[in-house]
Every structure is written in C-alpha cells, then in structure tokens.
Design a protein around this motif. Sequence first.
Motif, PDB file in Angstrom:
ATOM      1  N   LEU A   9       0.872  -1.168   0.000  1.00 46.26           N
ATOM      2  CA  LEU A   9       0.000   0.000   0.000  1.00 46.26           C
ATOM      3  C   LEU A   9       0.909   1.217   0.000  1.00 46.26           C
ATOM      4  N   ILE A  10       0.902   1.943  -1.083  1.00 44.18           N
ATOM      5  CA  ILE A  10       1.789   3.079  -1.218  1.00 44.18           C
ATOM      6  C   ILE A  10       1.090   4.323  -0.702  1.00 44.18           C
ATOM      7  N   GLU A  11       1.689   4.936   0.275  1.00 43.68           N
ATOM      8  CA  GLU A  11       1.186   6.176   0.847  1.00 43.68           C
ATOM      9  C   GLU A  11       2.292   7.215   0.743  1.00 43.68           C
ATOM     10  N   THR A  12       2.029   8.401   1.225  1.00 51.72           N
ATOM     11  CA  THR A  12       3.074   9.409   1.253  1.00 51.72           C
ATOM     12  C   THR A  12       4.143   8.970   2.237  1.00 51.72           C
ATOM     13  N   PRO A  13       5.420   9.348   2.003  1.00 50.18           N
ATOM     14  CA  PRO A  13       6.492   8.911   2.900  1.00 50.18           C
ATOM     15  C   PRO A  13       6.284   9.357   4.349  1.00 50.18           C
ATOM     16  N   LEU A  14       5.708  10.517   4.545  1.00 52.72           N
ATOM     17  CA  LEU A  14       5.420  10.992   5.893  1.00 52.72           C
ATOM     18  C   LEU A  14       3.915  11.082   6.057  1.00 52.72           C
ATOM     19  N   LEU A  15       3.435  10.752   7.200  1.00 47.03           N
ATOM     20  CA  LEU A  15       1.992  10.762   7.414  1.00 47.03           C
ATOM     21  C   LEU A  15       1.525  12.156   7.843  1.00 47.03           C
ATOM     22  N   VAL A  16       1.736  13.109   6.951  1.00 45.30           N
ATOM     23  CA  VAL A  16       1.363  14.501   7.184  1.00 45.30           C
ATOM     24  C   VAL A  16       0.467  14.926   6.024  1.00 45.30           C
ATOM     25  N   PRO A  17      -0.662  15.535   6.301  1.00 46.02           N
ATOM     26  CA  PRO A  17      -1.550  15.970   5.218  1.00 46.02           C
ATOM     27  C   PRO A  17      -0.859  16.966   4.285  1.00 46.02           C
ATOM     28  N   GLU A  18      -1.219  16.916   3.000  1.00 46.99           N
ATOM     29  CA  GLU A  18      -0.581  17.768   2.001  1.00 46.99           C
ATOM     30  C   GLU A  18      -0.713  19.250   2.320  1.00 46.99           C
ATOM     31  N   HIS A  19      -1.843  19.670   2.894  1.00 46.20           N
ATOM     32  CA  HIS A  19      -2.000  21.098   3.176  1.00 46.20           C
ATOM     33  C   HIS A  19      -0.981  21.595   4.206  1.00 46.20           C
ATOM     34  N   VAL A  20      -0.516  20.707   5.075  1.00 48.32           N
ATOM     35  CA  VAL A  20       0.506  21.091   6.051  1.00 48.32           C
ATOM     36  C   VAL A  20       1.833  21.321   5.328  1.00 48.32           C
ATOM     37  N   THR A  57      11.677   9.150  -3.637  1.00 49.29           N
ATOM     38  CA  THR A  57      11.566   7.846  -4.302  1.00 49.29           C
ATOM     39  C   THR A  57      11.632   6.676  -3.329  1.00 49.29           C
ATOM     40  N   ARG A  58      11.928   6.972  -2.060  1.00 51.27           N
ATOM     41  CA  ARG A  58      12.114   5.938  -1.039  1.00 51.27           C
ATOM     42  C   ARG A  58      13.183   4.923  -1.442  1.00 51.27           C
ATOM     43  N   ASN A  59      14.208   5.413  -2.125  1.00 55.48           N
ATOM     44  CA  ASN A  59      15.290   4.553  -2.585  1.00 55.48           C
ATOM     45  C   ASN A  59      16.600   5.107  -2.035  1.00 55.48           C
ATOM     46  N   GLN A  60      17.123   4.481  -1.000  1.00 54.56           N
ATOM     47  CA  GLN A  60      18.351   4.963  -0.360  1.00 54.56           C
ATOM     48  C   GLN A  60      19.596   4.725  -1.212  1.00 54.56           C
ATOM     49  N   ARG A  61      19.492   3.895  -2.236  1.00 61.40           N
ATOM     50  CA  ARG A  61      20.640   3.608  -3.096  1.00 61.40           C
ATOM     51  C   ARG A  61      20.747   4.547  -4.283  1.00 61.40           C
ATOM     52  N   LEU A  62      19.723   5.322  -4.543  1.00 64.18           N
ATOM     53  CA  LEU A  62      19.714   6.229  -5.681  1.00 64.18           C
ATOM     54  C   LEU A  62      20.786   7.294  -5.514  1.00 64.18           C
ATOM     55  N   GLU A 102       5.649   9.999  -9.630  1.00 66.09           N
ATOM     56  CA  GLU A 102       4.671   9.691  -8.586  1.00 66.09           C
ATOM     57  C   GLU A 102       4.721   8.207  -8.256  1.00 66.09           C
ATOM     58  N   PRO A 103       4.191   7.810  -7.117  1.00 67.38           N
ATOM     59  CA  PRO A 103       4.157   6.383  -6.791  1.00 67.38           C
ATOM     60  C   PRO A 103       3.319   5.614  -7.814  1.00 67.38           C
ATOM     61  N   VAL A 104       3.709   4.374  -8.067  1.00 64.83           N
ATOM     62  CA  VAL A 104       2.915   3.521  -8.944  1.00 64.83           C
ATOM     63  C   VAL A 104       1.539   3.370  -8.306  1.00 64.83           C
ATOM     64  N   PRO A 105       0.466   3.560  -9.078  1.00 70.12           N
ATOM     65  CA  PRO A 105      -0.884   3.446  -8.502  1.00 70.12           C
ATOM     66  C   PRO A 105      -1.108   2.089  -7.835  1.00 70.12           C
ATOM     67  N   PRO A 122       8.086  -0.260  -2.669  1.00 66.38           N
ATOM     68  CA  PRO A 122       7.369   0.794  -3.387  1.00 66.38           C
ATOM     69  C   PRO A 122       8.166   1.278  -4.599  1.00 66.38           C
ATOM     70  N   GLN A 123       7.480   1.449  -5.694  1.00 61.26           N
ATOM     71  CA  GLN A 123       8.094   1.899  -6.940  1.00 61.26           C
ATOM     72  C   GLN A 123       7.478   3.222  -7.364  1.00 61.26           C
ATOM     73  N   HIS A 124       8.166   3.926  -8.246  1.00 59.46           N
ATOM     74  CA  HIS A 124       7.672   5.186  -8.774  1.00 59.46           C
ATOM     75  C   HIS A 124       7.656   5.131 -10.284  1.00 59.46           C
ATOM     76  N   CYS A 125       6.859   6.002 -10.874  1.00 60.11           N
ATOM     77  CA  CYS A 125       6.744   6.017 -12.329  1.00 60.11           C
ATOM     78  C   CYS A 125       6.534   7.446 -12.812  1.00 60.11           C
ATOM     79  N   ALA A 126       6.705   7.624 -14.103  1.00 60.85           N
ATOM     80  CA  ALA A 126       6.430   8.906 -14.750  1.00 60.85           C
ATOM     81  C   ALA A 126       5.582   8.610 -15.978  1.00 60.85           C
ATOM     82  N   LEU A 127       4.526   9.354 -16.159  1.00 60.76           N
ATOM     83  CA  LEU A 127       3.603   9.143 -17.266  1.00 60.76           C
ATOM     84  C   LEU A 127       4.265   9.548 -18.582  1.00 60.76           C
TER      85      LEU A 127
END
Length: 136
Positions: A9-20, A57-62, A102-105, A122-127
């Motif tokens: 289940l891919i969520e935002t890396p931090l559990l903080v609402p976007e408006h914050v 990207t949640r990728n520490q090796r990047l 963005e995260p893969v849907p 978790p993976q990321h993609c670009a349209l």
Amino acid sequence: EELEADRVLIETPLLVPEHVYFDMLNVHRKGIVEWFGSKASSTDVDSVMQGILRVATRNQRLKSSGWKPRENEAVGVFFGAKEEIEINIQSVELYFRNSHIEPVPNHMARTDDFALIFGKEPQHCALVAAHEHRQW
C-alpha cells in the motif's frame, strides 16, 4: 497464501496531510530559494538534492550529483548531471524527462505480475502518454 490487497500500500512517505506541507512551504519558500540561489555551494546543492531524491523515491541507493540551476527558467529549478531528473525547489516537484514522478498506482502495484517483476518495494513512475483506455 498472501492476498494481492495485503501486499503493498503506497502512501506518502510521511503521514502529514498535504496542506501542512503546502503551508510550511509557503512560510519558508523565500528563504529556501535564496539559499539555493546565492548561499549554497555546489556540494551543498548536491547533498540536498540527493536527500530529496532518496525521500521522494524511497530509494536509499539512488545516487545523483552535478546538480545545476536550469538557465532561462524560474529561480529554483535544478537538473541532474544527465538532465533526465529535474527538481523545482519553489513548487517541490520532481520530474523525470519532463514528466511528474509519482508512486505507482495501488491498482497496479498490488497485482501478482507487478510484484513478480518489480518486487514488493514501493516503486515510482512517470507518465509517458495517456490514451482513452490506457496510460503508459
């Protein structure tokens, strides 16, 4: 047997609402842009951009270095050495080849085929293109 819905289940890396995030960015935007524009050394810029990429990207090796400001663009737009990755400091957006990363849907990331090919991390993609019945 593991169910597809339980796999990832891919969520935002931090559990903080976007408006914050948005409010915080608006308060600090001027100082951040000024620091990148005049006070930061190239080593500082590389270090911060590396951190942004790793968190986004949640990728520490990047790894990416050689970040430069994009000329003839708004202040705060930087590109990596290969010019495929771009970060806009003012809008806090990350692009790969001019497409938003963005995260893969979830409906794709949860399938058995996706997990078999790409793993459970978790993976990321670009349209690249969007059509009536498919996106790629």
